[in-house]
Write an enzyme that holds these catalytic residues in place. Sequence first.
Site, PDB file in Angstrom:
ATOM      1  N   ARG A  32       0.879  -1.177   0.000  1.00  0.00           N
ATOM      2  CA  ARG A  32       0.000   0.000   0.000  1.00  0.00           C
ATOM      3  C   ARG A  32       0.910   1.218   0.000  1.00  0.00           C
ATOM      4  NH1 ARG A  32      -4.951   1.444   4.039  1.00  0.00           N
ATOM      5  NH2 ARG A  32      -5.971   0.079   2.548  1.00  0.00           N
TER       6      ARG A  32
ATOM      7  N   HIS B 218      -7.701   0.892  -5.867  1.00  0.00           N
ATOM      8  CA  HIS B 218      -7.855   0.034  -4.683  1.00  0.00           C
ATOM      9  C   HIS B 218      -8.542  -1.255  -5.160  1.00  0.00           C
ATOM     10  CE1 HIS B 218      -7.848  -1.222  -0.681  1.00  0.00           C
ATOM     11  NE2 HIS B 218      -8.661  -0.346  -0.105  1.00  0.00           N
TER      12      HIS B 218
ATOM     13  N   GLN C 130     -10.183  -3.907  -2.665  1.00  0.00           N
ATOM     14  CA  GLN C 130     -11.449  -3.442  -2.109  1.00  0.00           C
ATOM     15  C   GLN C 130     -12.578  -3.670  -3.105  1.00  0.00           C
ATOM     16  OE1 GLN C 130     -12.272  -1.715   1.024  1.00  0.00           O
ATOM     17  NE2 GLN C 130     -14.275  -2.267   0.233  1.00  0.00           N
TER      18      GLN C 130
ATOM     19  N   ASP D 195     -17.295   7.345  -0.552  1.00  0.00           N
ATOM     20  CA  ASP D 195     -15.988   7.264   0.105  1.00  0.00           C
ATOM     21  C   ASP D 195     -15.662   8.666   0.633  1.00  0.00           C
ATOM     22  OD1 ASP D 195     -13.434   6.477   0.913  1.00  0.00           O
ATOM     23  OD2 ASP D 195     -12.564   6.615  -1.094  1.00  0.00           O
TER      24      ASP D 195
ATOM     25  N   CYS E 267     -16.381   1.829   1.486  1.00  0.00           N
ATOM     26  CA  CYS E 267     -15.166   1.028   1.716  1.00  0.00           C
ATOM     27  C   CYS E 267     -14.673   1.152   3.148  1.00  0.00           C
ATOM     28  CB  CYS E 267     -14.071   1.447   0.733  1.00  0.00           C
ATOM     29  SG  CYS E 267     -13.726   3.208   0.766  1.00  0.00           S
TER      30      CYS E 267
ATOM     31  N   ARG F 144     -13.662  -8.480   2.263  1.00  0.00           N
ATOM     32  CA  ARG F 144     -12.230  -8.248   1.997  1.00  0.00           C
ATOM     33  C   ARG F 144     -11.450  -9.531   2.225  1.00  0.00           C
ATOM     34  NH1 ARG F 144     -10.149  -3.109   2.372  1.00  0.00           N
ATOM     35  NH2 ARG F 144      -8.280  -4.100   1.520  1.00  0.00           N
TER      36      ARG F 144
HETATM   37  N1  NVA Z   1     -10.031   6.815  -0.848  1.00  0.00           N
HETATM   38  C1  NVA Z   1      -9.645   6.310   0.445  1.00  0.00           C
HETATM   39  C2  NVA Z   1      -9.894   4.856   0.548  1.00  0.00           C
HETATM   40  C3  NVA Z   1      -9.602   4.266   1.891  1.00  0.00           C
HETATM   41  C4  NVA Z   1      -9.841   2.803   1.946  1.00  0.00           C
HETATM   42  C5  NVA Z   1      -8.176   6.620   0.695  1.00  0.00           C
HETATM   43  O1  NVA Z   1      -7.374   6.438  -0.223  1.00  0.00           O
HETATM   44  O2  NVA Z   1      -7.841   7.047   1.800  1.00  0.00           O
HETATM   45  N1   CP Z   2     -11.123   0.013   3.123  1.00  0.00           N
HETATM   46  C1   CP Z   2      -9.825  -0.097   3.495  1.00  0.00           C
HETATM   47  O1   CP Z   2      -8.924  -0.381   2.703  1.00  0.00           O
HETATM   48  O2   CP Z   2      -9.637   0.085   4.812  1.00  0.00           O
HETATM   49  P1   CP Z   2      -8.252   0.191   5.580  1.00  0.00           P
HETATM   50  O3   CP Z   2      -7.587   1.449   5.143  1.00  0.00           O
HETATM   51  O4   CP Z   2      -8.638   0.202   7.023  1.00  0.00           O
HETATM   52  O5   CP Z   2      -7.413  -0.991   5.235  1.00  0.00           O
END
Ligand code: NVA
Ligand code: CP
Length: 303
Positions: A103, A130, A133, A221, A261, A289
């Site tokens: 990530r 993502h 997800q 989101d 999400c 997930r």
């Molecule tokens: N758009 C959000 C998704 C989190 C799972 C982010 O990137 O923070």
């Molecule tokens: N939705 C998601 O990816 O959550 P986290 O950031 O908690 O892993």
Amino acid sequence: MKKDFLKLLDFSGDELYAILDVADKLKFALKRGIKNKPLKGKSLGMIFEKSPTRTRVSFEVGMYQLGGQALFLSPRDLQIGRGEPLEDTARVLSRFLNGIMIRTFKQSDVEKLAEYASIPIINGLTDFAHPCQVMADLQTIREFKGELKGRKLCYIGDGNNMANSLIVGGLKTGMSVSIGCPDAYRPDKAIMEFAEQYGDKFCVTSDIFKAAKDADAIYTDVWASMGMESEAAKRMEDFKGYCVDQALCDVAAKDVMVLHCLPAHRGEEITADVFEAHAKEIFEEAENRLHAQKAIMLMCMGK
Ligand code: NVA
Ligand code: CP
């Protein structure tokens, strides 16, 4: 050739369905207590440059359930944090591990890691995508709606990593996709170009009621994603009104499902009452997930 899971654009609709079918089977088996350890003896490294709740726990537990182990690798405790090039990290970790979940910020870093690693790379979120997800999201929509083909998926909010991946995943699996977002926050250009080939099955509009009309699923989101904290105040202004509330759900299909999400900001992108009214779908989505990622790990790291 090794199989990576970097972005949904790399997969055909049939391949996405194959992953979803395995995810459903794994979920069914887990609920029935059937134990199978196809990744016995294998190790997954997990590099997180942004903090996770769901992603870490679901990958770690999923790997354990499949018979392998997962290692949590914080950049603070890795030489990456002190500037060791990704190219070298990729080649070193390939000597110890059977797969890496990463990530990070730039999609190009994930692609570079995949280029230099000889083991599968899984994208656990970038600013662009993502995909893990969205596999869980598609699994959830299919679970609640029976099938994806012909359904309408509406996304409200920032044209971010979630919007990008939902557009690709939704269109490739036969759904129509509508995005309700401010003009200045449209999805990525490459995604918009990809979506053009789907004609009127895809639309982007700043009118959220138009986007949500007759939708089978409404998704939202956060307005400011991880790494955008400095823009939060401006975004708070720019996204005013881009909220999933009951009035919006009322223009959708009668049995509309609502997805998020997570983490969610109640009172911003979604009202507390809509969130609670649809908690069943939202937390099933969170659980999925685990199942979806187990299917992804099997595809990438299995025999
Ligand atoms: N758009 C959000 C998704 C989190 C799972 C982010 O990137 O923070
Ligand atoms: N939705 C998601 O990816 O959550 P986290 O950031 O908690 O892993």
